[in-house]
Scaffold this active site. Sequence first.
Site, PDB file in Angstrom:
ATOM      1  N   TYR A 124       1.315  -1.115   0.004  1.00  0.00           N
ATOM      2  CA  TYR A 124      -0.019   0.156   0.228  1.00  0.00           C
ATOM      3  C   TYR A 124       0.791   1.423  -0.114  1.00  0.00           C
ATOM      4  O   TYR A 124       0.185   2.029  -0.344  1.00  0.00           O
ATOM      5  CB  TYR A 124      -0.738  -0.256   1.129  1.00  0.00           C
ATOM      6  CG  TYR A 124      -1.990  -1.111   1.492  1.00  0.00           C
ATOM      7  CD1 TYR A 124      -2.009  -1.652   0.831  1.00  0.00           C
ATOM      8  CD2 TYR A 124      -2.670  -1.475   2.560  1.00  0.00           C
ATOM      9  CE1 TYR A 124      -3.293  -3.373   1.166  1.00  0.00           C
ATOM     10  CE2 TYR A 124      -3.338  -2.265   2.639  1.00  0.00           C
ATOM     11  CZ  TYR A 124      -3.862  -2.907   1.577  1.00  0.00           C
ATOM     12  OH  TYR A 124      -4.525  -3.848   1.446  1.00  0.00           O
ATOM     13  N   HIS A 128       0.005 -11.788   2.225  1.00  0.00           N
ATOM     14  CA  HIS A 128      -0.738 -10.730   1.400  1.00  0.00           C
ATOM     15  C   HIS A 128      -1.854 -11.684   0.533  1.00  0.00           C
ATOM     16  O   HIS A 128      -3.355 -11.490   0.340  1.00  0.00           O
ATOM     17  CB  HIS A 128      -0.474  -9.451   0.863  1.00  0.00           C
ATOM     18  CG  HIS A 128      -1.096  -8.384   0.451  1.00  0.00           C
ATOM     19  ND1 HIS A 128      -0.406  -6.689   0.134  1.00  0.00           N
ATOM     20  CD2 HIS A 128      -2.679  -8.330  -0.316  1.00  0.00           C
ATOM     21  CE1 HIS A 128      -1.888  -6.345   0.270  1.00  0.00           C
ATOM     22  NE2 HIS A 128      -2.805  -6.723  -0.057  1.00  0.00           N
TER      23      HIS A 128
END
Length: 321
Positions: free
Chosen positions: A56, A119
């Site tokens: 991110y 993730h």
Amino acid sequence: MESNGVPMITLSSGIRMPALGMGTVETMEKGTEREKLAFLNAIEVGYRHFDTAAAYQSEECLGEAIAEALQLGLIKSRDELFITSKLWCADAHADLVLPALQNSLRNLKLEYLDLYLIHHPVSLKPGKLVNEIPKDHILPMDYKSVWAAMEECQTLGFTRAIGVSNFSCKKLQELMATAKIPPVVNQVEMSPTLHQKNLREYCKANNIMITAHSVLGAIGAPWGSNAVMDSKVLHQIAVARGKSVAQVSMRWVYQQGASLVVKSFNEARMKENLKIFDSELTAEDMEKISEIPQSRTSSADFLLSPTGPFKTEEEFWDEKD
């Protein structure tokens, strides 16, 4: 329940996590003062759970906001916060997991995470983050060795708990077959337009907490959809209950026994999102929502490859199982 009205959920490992967190993905203000101020504002209005990830690129701004919140006295201790970050696919190799977590800690200026997640259930060739992943860089993940490295991170005290993100029942089964420490969380897309019933039942049976992302359809993201916010069913329920469509969607997720992360930089919406715990949806409301047509918003296209472990969306999500 915290003073901000957000209930605390006890994970299978015994640690407590706020049921609602602030997401930090896909901000248009990456690395800017505005991003930092948004995180600082979120702490001020009552958020105590923040969900970030190496991918991110929001860890540094979040870390700066936490440091400033401590200086300003908005929080007395870092221990008041619950910080989640995620292992990027290029670091999903046994020897790179610990260094990746330590790099996230440096970015966040923290000594430990509360939760560290894998993730995606796929690895990439080691390297820096890139906008477009070459198809020949997509590799199968060695769940056994990568998870063992995640377990080491917890044993060493760099994270209080470990979990996964975007894992199907089948992939969870494979990972848990050799796990010594089971995952406490599986963060996946879940909303009134993607109920994830089978996955929720599997996770509940195995003491894995679902954390829902894309609860409002991930509007603004490249893969986003208006299906949730434009739902006539949700709109009718919202009007009847004196709530917003967003609040109804979030409340539905919570009443399914899941935790959730949502993102907004708008202060009014930040406050609104915290006000979903003061009333319940009725059995009639829940029945109406159960009949909403289902479709997935998230796409795994960027992790699909003719030569990789998953060639189609169906293979990635195990939707034909």
